[in-house]
Design a protein around this motif. Structure first.
Motif: not given
Length: 412
Positions: A69, A79, A98, A102
């Motif tokens: 990340i 993610y 998350l 994404s």
């Protein structure tokens, strides 16, 4: 010059690490920590171990993901991977956030899509669930089978069921995918049947292949009544009714097991022809008034083990008469050709007729038979020969024309 050397080294490191991915993902990542493909491959390998029940080393994997990340903050896959780790650790709320992030970065990220589909179904957000379902079908067909467990719950909701059947009816590929996944499981095979009946009732064209798939799977699953019902409710209305479907060969075969079917076979050419073709091919002309079609089986002067032309039917226990009308043209058969009917899955013949090679005009053969009350839910009509070796002396030549096949029940 120094910048060029550094750039060249980075390209080389990336190429080497990418080449090592199939064999050693961890080695690839160590060679080039900046390689996103190597990092993703390492993460996927760890997640596969997690799915297969291995105890996850959270801290190590988290660090690999977090490094990814930091290096590539807009790569949605990291993610999703972190979301999977959080979900496996029991932190579902963090995992949902998350996965949602994404999908904000990449609306088609497959891991986020599949997890959000499950969450949507669990939380009864069925419109969202159908959105995810359609997107997976369109963008990720190779992952399509993975969502099968969610379908029974999703389609149990009436509104979601109507939404899915409406959306997936729009395109042949979507229809095929939905019918295929539903008909693979005994638990959802009935759903596949209902979906097809709804599409047929709505006049959706081009579903014959899907109908054939579900019919075959119903037969294979030991559900002959449902298979025969599905066929009868969706059959071509232009074909004459009767115990033998399309018994006069008036319509082209649909590929359904309850319709005539055959496969390409060396040594024989099989097709439906007009009766005029028969008159032109026969040594003895038929009456000029003869019209309609027939099944032509032309043998090409080769040894042939024949058990190719067939059709399933469903007869209740009782007495019946099998009637067959045929003609021939220069037919030579070292072993007799027969048309018979047997219980599906059983070796014994309930009834058969033998085709004479010396007939001078269209001939009708009849024989009586009895369908037993047990172990004979479906019957198979087939044209076959017996006990033939591949010796060149056993060559079949000439043509058999099958004009009609009918089954009647005395007194009915």
């Amino acid at each position: 010059m120094l910048l060029c050397l550094i750039a060249s080294c980075l390209v080389l490191l990336d190429a080497v690490s990418t080449a090592l991915i199939p064999d050693s993902k961890e080695s690839a990542l160590k060679i080039n920590p900046l390689s996103s493909p190597a990092r993703i491959a390492t993460i996927e390998a760890e997640l596969d171990d997690l799915r297969n029940g291995r105890i996850l080393q959270d801290d190590e994997l988290r660090e690999i993901i977090l490094d990814g990340i930091r290096l590539s903050p807009i790569d949605a896959r990291y993610y999703s991977a972190l979301g999977i780790v959080d979900a496996s650790s029991g932190d579902q709320d963090q995992a949902k956030q998350l996965f949602a992030h994404s999908l904000e970065l990449l609306p088609t990220e497959i891991q986020a899509l599949t997890h959000q589909l499950v969450y949507s179904v669990q939380e009864e957000r069925f419109t969202d669930a159908v959105d995810h379902l359609e997107l997976i079908a369109r963008r990720w067909p190779k992952y399509w089978s993975d969502i099968a467990p969610a379908l029974p719950v999703l389609l149990a909701n009436e509104a979601a069921y109507q939404d899915v059947t409406t959306r997936f009816s729009a395109e042949p590929n979507l229809r095929r995918m939905l019918v295929d996944i539903l008909s693979r499981s005994p638990e959802t095979l009935g759903l596949a049947m209902n979906v097809l009946l709804e599409w047929d009732h709505a006049g959706i064209s081009g579903i014959s292949g899907d109908l054939n798939t579900v019919t075959r799977r119903l037969v294979g699953s030991g559900r002959p009544s449902e298979a025969f019902l599905l066929f009868n409710l969706t059959r071509d209305p232009s074909a004459p009714n009767g115990y033998v479907y399309n018994g006069n060969f008036e319509v082209e075969p649909s590929g359904n097991p309850f319709d005539w079917s055959w496969q390409s076979q060396a040594g024989a050419d099989i097709r439906i022809v007009n009766r005029k073709t028969i008159r032109d091919a026969s040594t003895t002309a038929e009456p000029a008034s003869e019209t309609g079609k027939a099944l032509s089986i032309r043998f090409l002067d080769n040894p042939v083990r024949f058990d190719n032309v067939r059709q399933l039917t469903r007869l209740v226990a009782g007495n019946y008469t099998l009637s067959v009308t045929y003609s021939v043209s220069n037919l030579r058969t070292p072993k007799v050709l027969n048309l018979g009917i047997r219980c599906r899955g059983k070796g014994g013949i309930l009834a058969s007729v033998q085709f004479d090679t010396e007939v001078d005009e269209p001939t009708t053969l009849e024989t009586n038979f009895t369908v037993p009350p047990i172990d004979c839910d479906l019957q198979q009509i087939t044209i076959y020969n017996r006990n033939l070796t591949d010796s060149w002396k056993n060559r079949y030549s000439g043509t058999l024309f099958l004009h009609s096949v009918a089954i009647t029940r005395p007194g009915v």
